[in-house]
Design an enzyme around this catalytic site. Structure first.
Site, mmCIF file in Angstrom:
data_model
loop_
_atom_site.group_PDB
_atom_site.id
_atom_site.type_symbol
_atom_site.label_atom_id
_atom_site.label_comp_id
_atom_site.label_asym_id
_atom_site.label_seq_id
_atom_site.Cartn_x
_atom_site.Cartn_y
_atom_site.Cartn_z
ATOM 1 N N ASP A 98 0.817 -1.217 0.000
ATOM 2 C CA ASP A 98 0.000 0.000 0.000
ATOM 3 C C ASP A 98 0.848 1.263 0.000
ATOM 4 O O ASP A 98 0.498 2.258 -0.640
ATOM 5 C CB ASP A 98 -0.901 0.038 1.244
ATOM 6 C CG ASP A 98 -2.044 -0.955 1.196
ATOM 7 O OD1 ASP A 98 -2.557 -1.229 0.099
ATOM 8 O OD2 ASP A 98 -2.433 -1.461 2.273
ATOM 9 N N TYR A 101 4.540 4.048 -3.078
ATOM 10 C CA TYR A 101 3.886 4.968 -4.008
ATOM 11 C C TYR A 101 4.672 5.205 -5.292
ATOM 12 O O TYR A 101 4.243 5.989 -6.145
ATOM 13 C CB TYR A 101 3.664 6.329 -3.339
ATOM 14 C CG TYR A 101 2.597 6.377 -2.275
ATOM 15 C CD1 TYR A 101 1.794 5.279 -1.988
ATOM 16 C CD2 TYR A 101 2.386 7.555 -1.557
ATOM 17 C CE1 TYR A 101 0.820 5.349 -1.008
ATOM 18 C CE2 TYR A 101 1.411 7.637 -0.575
ATOM 19 C CZ TYR A 101 0.635 6.525 -0.299
ATOM 20 O OH TYR A 101 -0.331 6.613 0.673
ATOM 21 N N SER A 154 -10.531 -1.451 -1.750
ATOM 22 C CA SER A 154 -9.273 -0.930 -1.221
ATOM 23 C C SER A 154 -8.085 -1.442 -2.047
ATOM 24 O O SER A 154 -8.073 -1.266 -3.270
ATOM 25 C CB SER A 154 -9.150 -1.298 0.264
ATOM 26 O OG SER A 154 -8.152 -0.550 0.910
ATOM 27 N N ASP A 215 -14.601 8.782 2.546
ATOM 28 C CA ASP A 215 -13.550 7.753 2.470
ATOM 29 C C ASP A 215 -12.224 8.420 2.109
ATOM 30 O O ASP A 215 -12.117 9.107 1.092
ATOM 31 C CB ASP A 215 -13.955 6.719 1.417
ATOM 32 C CG ASP A 215 -12.989 5.536 1.317
ATOM 33 O OD1 ASP A 215 -11.878 5.605 1.871
ATOM 34 O OD2 ASP A 215 -13.366 4.537 0.672
ATOM 35 N N HIS A 268 -14.364 4.243 4.817
ATOM 36 C CA HIS A 268 -13.623 3.338 3.933
ATOM 37 C C HIS A 268 -13.961 1.881 4.206
ATOM 38 O O HIS A 268 -14.103 1.091 3.267
ATOM 39 C CB HIS A 268 -12.119 3.547 4.084
ATOM 40 C CG HIS A 268 -11.312 2.634 3.209
ATOM 41 N ND1 HIS A 268 -11.335 2.721 1.829
ATOM 42 C CD2 HIS A 268 -10.482 1.595 3.504
ATOM 43 C CE1 HIS A 268 -10.550 1.782 1.316
ATOM 44 N NE2 HIS A 268 -10.026 1.082 2.316
#
Length: 281
Positions: A98, A101, A154, A215, A268
């Site tokens: 996650d 980036y 997600s 979210d 979320h």
């Protein structure tokens, strides 16, 4: 706390009014029910596909131990579709993906010229790509008149987006539904997805990017780092209903992204009243 909640509700209501000026409020009950069904499947992926519609057959599992990417290939004979679903973040290993980036060339799919995607999600996709392509082909060969659907929440939403992009090089009959999707790639990638999935308008789109209230995850990674959302946004405002779903095209910051949500929050983890993995629906 009640005073804060009331103030937030008023602020969200005002923001919804502003969004209405630039968007369309209300969708058909049929489309709303479809979005709820796909959200059910995406949220169930956190708990081994619990409480999914009885018409769905759970097929082979998608899994890679090093990246902890999880998913399933399902089949719904009532709608004649093959459904690929990816689980969202469920471990520290997923969290490492996650937070990577770095925009990375989408090197597994040469048809997407100039496309760069989220570095962590590309690592995740690369780890299960062969499994997904093989399992989908197996089902598509056996059921050639079935359509393909890809979905996830997600991290699973971005995985679904990369999978749909790659599958689009082989199949034409794909529809993509994502929930709480982070920004998955650069402008070239978003443009490719919009063109391939006819997401230039709500009338033609096959890329439904569903968001909820404030979210915070759709605000990540930051646009300033070169990330752009694709798809047509369907913004669900509480109390959730077909009438309280806004169709947002064009500027991505006019709906969910304009609400100031940050990171993983209640908006979320819960979509249409269903919380990730809770299996209480």
């Amino acid at each position: 706390m009640k005073q804060f909640s009331a103030k937030f509700a008023l602020a969200l209501s005002a923001a919804a009014g502003q969004a209405l000026a630039a968007s369309t409020q209300g969708i058909s009950e049929d489309l709303y029910n479809r979005l709820v069904e796909m959200a059910t499947i995406s949220q169930a992926a956190y708990a081994n596909m619990c409480n999914i519609p009885s018409t769905i057959t759970v097929g082979e599992k998608i899994y890679n131990a090093q990246t902890d990417i999880n998913g399933w290939v399902l089949r719904d004979d009532s709608t004649k579709e093959i459904i690929t679903v990816f689980r969202g973040t469920g471990s520290d290993t997923n969290l490492q993906l996650d937070t990577n980036y770095t925009l990375t060339p989408f090197s597994t799919f040469s048809e997407c010229s100039g496309c760069e995607v989220h570095g962590g999600y590309f690592i995740g996709w690369s780890s299960v790509q062969d499994q997904v392509m093989s399992l989908v082909k197996e089902q598509a060969d056996q059921y050639p008149d079935y359509t393909l659907t890809v979905t996830g929440h997600s991290l699973g939403a971005s995985m679904a987006t990369l999978a749909a992009a790659q599958l689009s090089g082989t199949y034409d009959n794909i529809t993509l539904y994502t929930f709480g999707e982070p920004r998955s790639g650069n402008e070239a990638f978003a443009s490719y997805m919009n063109d391939k999935f006819t997401a230039t308008s709500a009338d033609t789109t096959k890329y439904f990017r569903v968001t909820h209230s404030n979210d915070g995850i759709p605000n990540l990674p930051p646009a300033e780092q070169g990330y752009v959302h694709g798809g047509v946004e369907y913004w669900s405002v509480d109390p959730y209903s077909a009438q309280n779903t806004y169709v947002c095209t064009g500027d991505e910051v006019q709906c969910c992204e304009a609400q100031g949500g940050q990171g993983v929050n209640d908006a979320h983890t819960t979509y249409f009243g269903m919380t990730s993995g809770a299996c209480t629906w």
